[in-house]
Design a protein around this motif. Sequence first.
Motif, mmCIF file in Angstrom:
data_model
loop_
_atom_site.group_PDB
_atom_site.id
_atom_site.type_symbol
_atom_site.label_atom_id
_atom_site.label_comp_id
_atom_site.label_asym_id
_atom_site.label_seq_id
_atom_site.Cartn_x
_atom_site.Cartn_y
_atom_site.Cartn_z
ATOM 1 N N GLU A 31 34.168 33.086 34.108
ATOM 2 C CA GLU A 31 34.992 34.279 34.315
ATOM 3 C C GLU A 31 34.873 35.260 33.151
ATOM 4 O OE1 GLU A 31 39.562 35.226 35.890
ATOM 5 O OE2 GLU A 31 38.951 33.188 35.368
ATOM 6 N N THR A 34 33.601 38.906 33.320
ATOM 7 C CA THR A 34 34.381 40.102 33.684
ATOM 8 C C THR A 34 34.391 41.128 32.552
ATOM 9 O OG1 THR A 34 36.506 39.228 32.898
ATOM 10 C CG2 THR A 34 35.902 38.775 35.195
ATOM 11 N N ASN A 39 34.803 42.976 38.452
ATOM 12 C CA ASN A 39 35.180 42.231 39.653
ATOM 13 C C ASN A 39 34.301 41.004 39.872
ATOM 14 O OD1 ASN A 39 37.432 43.723 40.524
ATOM 15 N ND2 ASN A 39 36.107 45.290 41.397
ATOM 16 N N LYS A 41 35.084 38.010 39.467
ATOM 17 C CA LYS A 41 35.880 37.016 40.180
ATOM 18 C C LYS A 41 36.836 37.658 41.187
ATOM 19 C CE LYS A 41 34.399 33.074 38.556
ATOM 20 N NZ LYS A 41 33.838 32.020 39.445
ATOM 21 N N SER A 45 44.809 39.497 42.321
ATOM 22 C CA SER A 45 45.262 38.586 43.378
ATOM 23 C C SER A 45 45.816 39.355 44.575
ATOM 24 C CB SER A 45 46.334 37.644 42.826
ATOM 25 O OG SER A 45 45.787 36.814 41.825
ATOM 26 N N TYR A 79 41.135 37.868 44.224
ATOM 27 C CA TYR A 79 40.781 36.995 43.096
ATOM 28 C C TYR A 79 40.459 35.595 43.590
ATOM 29 C CZ TYR A 79 41.290 34.299 38.778
ATOM 30 O OH TYR A 79 41.078 33.455 37.717
ATOM 31 N N PRO A 89 41.283 41.766 36.068
ATOM 32 C CA PRO A 89 40.434 41.125 35.070
ATOM 33 C C PRO A 89 40.525 41.784 33.701
ATOM 34 C CG PRO A 89 39.129 42.651 36.357
ATOM 35 C CD PRO A 89 40.519 42.691 36.929
#
Length: 256
Positions: A31, A34, A39, A41, A45, A79, A89
């Motif tokens: 991750e 990022t 983006n 990941k 959310s 997410y 992120p």
Amino acid sequence: GESNDLTIDNDSSQDGLNASYITAWSYGIDETMTLLIPNFKGGASGGVLGKNSHTAQKLQTLGVADIESFMQEFKLPLYWGTQPFTSGPVYVGAVACFLFVLGLFIVKGRYKWWLLAVTLVSIVLSWGENFPLVTNFFIEYVPMYNKFRTVSMTLVMAGISIPLLALLAVKTILTEEYSKEKILQALTYSFTIVGGILFVFIAFPSLAGNFIGATDAHQFTGQYEFLKETLILDRRAMLRSDAFRSLVFVFLTALL
């Protein structure tokens, strides 16, 4: 006041927070991309997709009339990383990341080394439970660290050190401390490294993972079961789009 005045349970004699609570929001090791591809990941959310997304096209076939307005209100769990949830992120900037790498080649003296060290420590600490060797050491032995929650917040250090070394790289070029040939050579190396990483994810986005969120299986049922398929396509498209945009920024910066 005494440390026990700041505990969750007043009857607890524990000095500080427990490790699982501290590391609940641990940044995934992959991750960390990022910082360069926001983006990577999926973003937030509760995010919004465009009217041309795979999800929007599917909704149109189900009879949604004003798809543009609908998509602006339709919050989706874009997410798909390992954190419980996130509002977005940590993105330092494609240009900043590129100039940071350039700075490692051309900035003289001790500055680049402590800035590199701060960046690496910041990133490794943000991994939390994903890198317990370092995290557990800090929780056990570094004063006050066990009072600190949400380890991903350590990335604020990288948010300072990366742009700072990037600016020092620009300063080095503007003050002509190196010959044109030396600068072009460093630019070539930097663009090959950063541009190469971006190109790999543009060409092979599946290297980032399967694009399936931890809660997708039980969250999308009934009339929204189609999201199990369309969100995977949209998450993949978001990664490729961001990687391509970052590559354009890096290319234009190198050209400039």
